[in-house]
Design an enzyme around this catalytic site. Structure first.
Site, PDB file in Angstrom:
ATOM      1  N   ARG A  63       8.063  34.476  57.876  1.00  0.00           N
ATOM      2  CA  ARG A  63       9.473  34.197  57.603  1.00  0.00           C
ATOM      3  C   ARG A  63       9.658  32.772  57.084  1.00  0.00           C
ATOM      4  O   ARG A  63       8.836  31.893  57.330  1.00  0.00           O
ATOM      5  CB  ARG A  63      10.310  34.378  58.868  1.00  0.00           C
ATOM      6  N   LYS A 205      14.723  41.508  59.083  1.00  0.00           N
ATOM      7  CA  LYS A 205      15.467  40.551  59.880  1.00  0.00           C
ATOM      8  C   LYS A 205      16.842  40.238  59.284  1.00  0.00           C
ATOM      9  O   LYS A 205      17.763  39.847  60.017  1.00  0.00           O
ATOM     10  CB  LYS A 205      14.660  39.268  60.054  1.00  0.00           C
ATOM     11  N   HIS A 224      17.356  41.347  70.713  1.00  0.00           N
ATOM     12  CA  HIS A 224      15.994  41.242  70.204  1.00  0.00           C
ATOM     13  C   HIS A 224      15.067  41.600  71.352  1.00  0.00           C
ATOM     14  O   HIS A 224      14.591  40.733  72.087  1.00  0.00           O
ATOM     15  CB  HIS A 224      15.745  39.822  69.708  1.00  0.00           C
ATOM     16  N   SER A 242       7.530  35.626  70.472  1.00  0.00           N
ATOM     17  CA  SER A 242       6.197  35.952  69.977  1.00  0.00           C
ATOM     18  C   SER A 242       5.120  35.423  70.921  1.00  0.00           C
ATOM     19  O   SER A 242       5.185  34.281  71.382  1.00  0.00           O
ATOM     20  CB  SER A 242       6.004  35.345  68.585  1.00  0.00           C
ATOM     21  N   LYS A 246       5.696  41.387  74.392  1.00  0.00           N
ATOM     22  CA  LYS A 246       6.811  42.342  74.327  1.00  0.00           C
ATOM     23  C   LYS A 246       6.376  43.713  73.805  1.00  0.00           C
ATOM     24  O   LYS A 246       6.697  44.745  74.400  1.00  0.00           O
ATOM     25  CB  LYS A 246       7.915  41.748  73.446  1.00  0.00           C
ATOM     26  N   THR A 247       5.667  43.715  72.679  1.00  0.00           N
ATOM     27  CA  THR A 247       5.242  44.988  72.090  1.00  0.00           C
ATOM     28  C   THR A 247       4.165  45.656  72.940  1.00  0.00           C
ATOM     29  O   THR A 247       4.223  46.853  73.218  1.00  0.00           O
ATOM     30  CB  THR A 247       4.717  44.765  70.661  1.00  0.00           C
ATOM     31  N   ASP A 261      11.581  46.374  68.990  1.00  0.00           N
ATOM     32  CA  ASP A 261      12.061  45.066  68.538  1.00  0.00           C
ATOM     33  C   ASP A 261      13.573  44.856  68.546  1.00  0.00           C
ATOM     34  O   ASP A 261      14.022  43.772  68.886  1.00  0.00           O
ATOM     35  CB  ASP A 261      11.532  44.811  67.125  1.00  0.00           C
ATOM     36  N   ARG A 327       0.237  42.187  59.473  1.00  0.00           N
ATOM     37  CA  ARG A 327       1.247  43.129  59.965  1.00  0.00           C
ATOM     38  C   ARG A 327       0.971  44.556  59.508  1.00  0.00           C
ATOM     39  O   ARG A 327       0.369  44.800  58.466  1.00  0.00           O
ATOM     40  CB  ARG A 327       2.621  42.723  59.430  1.00  0.00           C
TER      41      ARG A 327
END
Length: 533
Positions: A63, A205, A224, A242, A246-247, A261, A327
């Site tokens: 980003r 995003k 989020h 990050s 979380k994932t 997400d 990714r």
């Protein structure tokens, strides 16, 4: 006999944007045809077992937070939380830039994907993505919610239009921007311009930013976070920046994934904003994350900036020579263990994940609703040496609402909604440290994922409801004294340090840093119980 293009094309209907003299519009192509175009246009190659590999040229490996602006006008002036994150941009200047983008598009081929954001029809937003690359059209097709009945596309009316032109470069001096990359969000004209970057995540995003602007004004909390559902129908939310897990932690064989997400929390329950996942795949392990790993071997997945063998087209997920931020963009239908309609009941548990590199926070602690709002506003985690240039020792970092770059309203607006919903639905809240124990980074060690999973399973199965708790003297939250499958000595972080005085000194420092960081929110809190004014 008609050609494939003639069979697929619909009347473009882009007059509302003022787009003219287009060479050709490739309208809502399906995945196989987008593959064909991406390969024919030399945008990417097909890898072993079917994923499409694309490489982001130049600096487009992530980003561009310093290059995002929001148009400030009479509709947004009093709503946006202006500052370093939400940087204002002049409305007339936006018009000038848009005219140049439209001129750039003349006599060019473009790809259009029409879709929705938001699995709940009551709150969904219709989105049109226009780009010059077939692979980015596929990215939008994977990450947003597809319209599977093509007859519905005839009368499709987009509420917001995203125009992504990676090869169009901005002029910093003329456009009053910071680089050749820019993301301009115009909430009034409902147009988002993404130019000068190949990073697919900017599309995703930007749509998230739109939902974070619209939904709280409808009393829907935009979040989020990841979300999953247990076998008994109980929903859990996982917030985290990050590197906090979380994932990974929301992907459990015993629970079904709603999404990894972005979600909304309405009066009816939880719903996913997306139709896919955009997962980091660096060092992805088949053993630790089998479902996500399998998506990197499926047709329809886009792999960005991974390394492939030029002869065999085999993928190497352990090579970070281009970037750590490799990714995979894939539709949720690539996963077996997922909620098909993207919705769940009101959560029974809300879990905040943090990777505390100082070794101060316990592996798990129970929060009151007020403490939950406090930690939600802070959004704490820590960076360790080597994660960014110049970082040589652990550094505390804070991102309000665990997603500050995408939150156009003031953080207190989201915290107010969260606190209200937690109280209304009697939600249990937890702070889980997936970082260090036994000392800070470099001295202690990372908390075992086996123990973290055991703690989360205990939370989600209600096994911590009846145990005894100890009040932490520095932060005030409750620490369980025992948990099945977890050694009792690691539950109290002080017990894991050899030098108890060093622990107490660092704990006081971190608690003071929390208090100092929270001062910016105090004008929006009417009393010590975090009632928002």
């Amino acid at each position: 006999m008609k050609s494939i293009d003639e069979l697929l094309e619909l009347e473009p209907g882009l007059e509302y944007l003022g787009l003219t003299n287009l060479k050709k519009v490739h309208w809502n192509y399906c995945t196989p045809i987008l593959y064909e175009h991406a390969v024919k246009n030399n945008e990417g190659v097909i890898t072993h077992l079917g994923p499409l590999f694309v490489s982001r040229p130049g600096k487009s490996t992530g980003r561009a937070p310093d290059d995002k602006f929001i148009v400030k006008d009479e509709n947004t002036a009093d709503k946006i939380n202006w500052g370093k994150v939400n940087v204002p941009y002049d409305a007339k200047k936006f018009d000038h830039v848009f005219e140049r983008v439209k001129a750039y598009l003349q006599d060019r081929e473009i790809y259009v994907q029409d879709s929705y954001a938001g699995a709940d029809n009551r709150y969904r937003v219709s989105i049109r993505v226009i780009t010059e690359f077939a692979w980015q059209a596929l990215f939008a097709r994977n990450l947003l919610l597809r319209i599977r009945d093509r007859s519905q596309l005839v009368d499709f009316s987009p509420e917001f239009t995203v125009i992504a032109m990676p090869k169009f470069l901005g002029n910093p001096e003329l456009d009053e921007i910071n680089s050749e990359t820019f993301i301009l969000v115009n909430f009034t004209k409902k147009i988002i311009l993404i130019c000068g970057t190949y990073y697919g995540g900017e599309i995703k995003k930007s749509v998230f930013t739109v939902l974070n602007y619209l939904l709280p004004q409808k009393k829907v909390l935009s979040m989020h976070c990841s979300a999953n559902v247990g076998r008994g129908g109980d929903t859990a939310l996982f917030f985290g920046l990050s590197g906090t897990g979380k994932t990974t932690l929301s992907a459990s064989p015993d629970r079904t994934l709603i999404g990894d997400d972005e979600h909304g929390w309405s009066d009816e329950g939880i719903f996913n904003f997306e139709g896919g996942c955009y997962a980091k795949v660096i060092n992805l392990s088949k053993e630790a994350e089998p479902e996500i790993y399998e998506t990197t071997r499926k047709f329809g997945t886009i792999l960005e900036n991974v390394i492939i063998d030029p002869v065999t087209r085999a993928v190497n997920l352990d090579d970070s020579s281009i970037t750590e931020n490799t990714r995979a963009a894939y539709p949720l239908t690539h996963l077996n263990n997922m909620v098909r309609d993207g919705k769940g009941d009101h959560p029974e548990n809300v879990i905040f994940l943090t990777a505390d590199a100082f070794g101060i926070l316990p592996p798990i602690s129970k929060l009151t609703p007020e403490q939950a709002s406090y930690h939600f506003l802070l959004g704490y985690t820590a960076k360790v040496a080597g994660t960014e240039a110049g970082i040589t020792e652990p550094m505390a970092t804070f991102s309000s609402c665990f997603g500050a770059p995408f939150m156009p309203l003031h953080p207190s607006e989201y915290a107010k909604l969260l606190g209200k919903k937690i109280n209304e639905h009697n939600v249990k809240c937890w702070l889980v440290n997936t970082g260090w124990t036994g000392g800070p980074y470099g001295i202690g060690h990372r908390i075992s994922i086996k123990h973290t999973r055991a703690l989360l399973n205990a939370v989600l199965e209600g096994k911590l409801d009846e145990v005894e708790y100890t009040i932490d003297p520095f932060f005030g939250f409750e620490i369980p004294q025992q948990c099945p499958g977890v050694p009792e000595e690691i539950l109290m972080p002080k017990n894991t340090w050899e030098n108890k005085e060093s622990y107490e000194k660092k704990a006081k420092e971190l608690a003071e840093e929390f208090k100092e960081k929270f001062k910016q929110y105090e004008p929006f809190v009417s009393n010590e119980r975090l009632q928002f004014s």
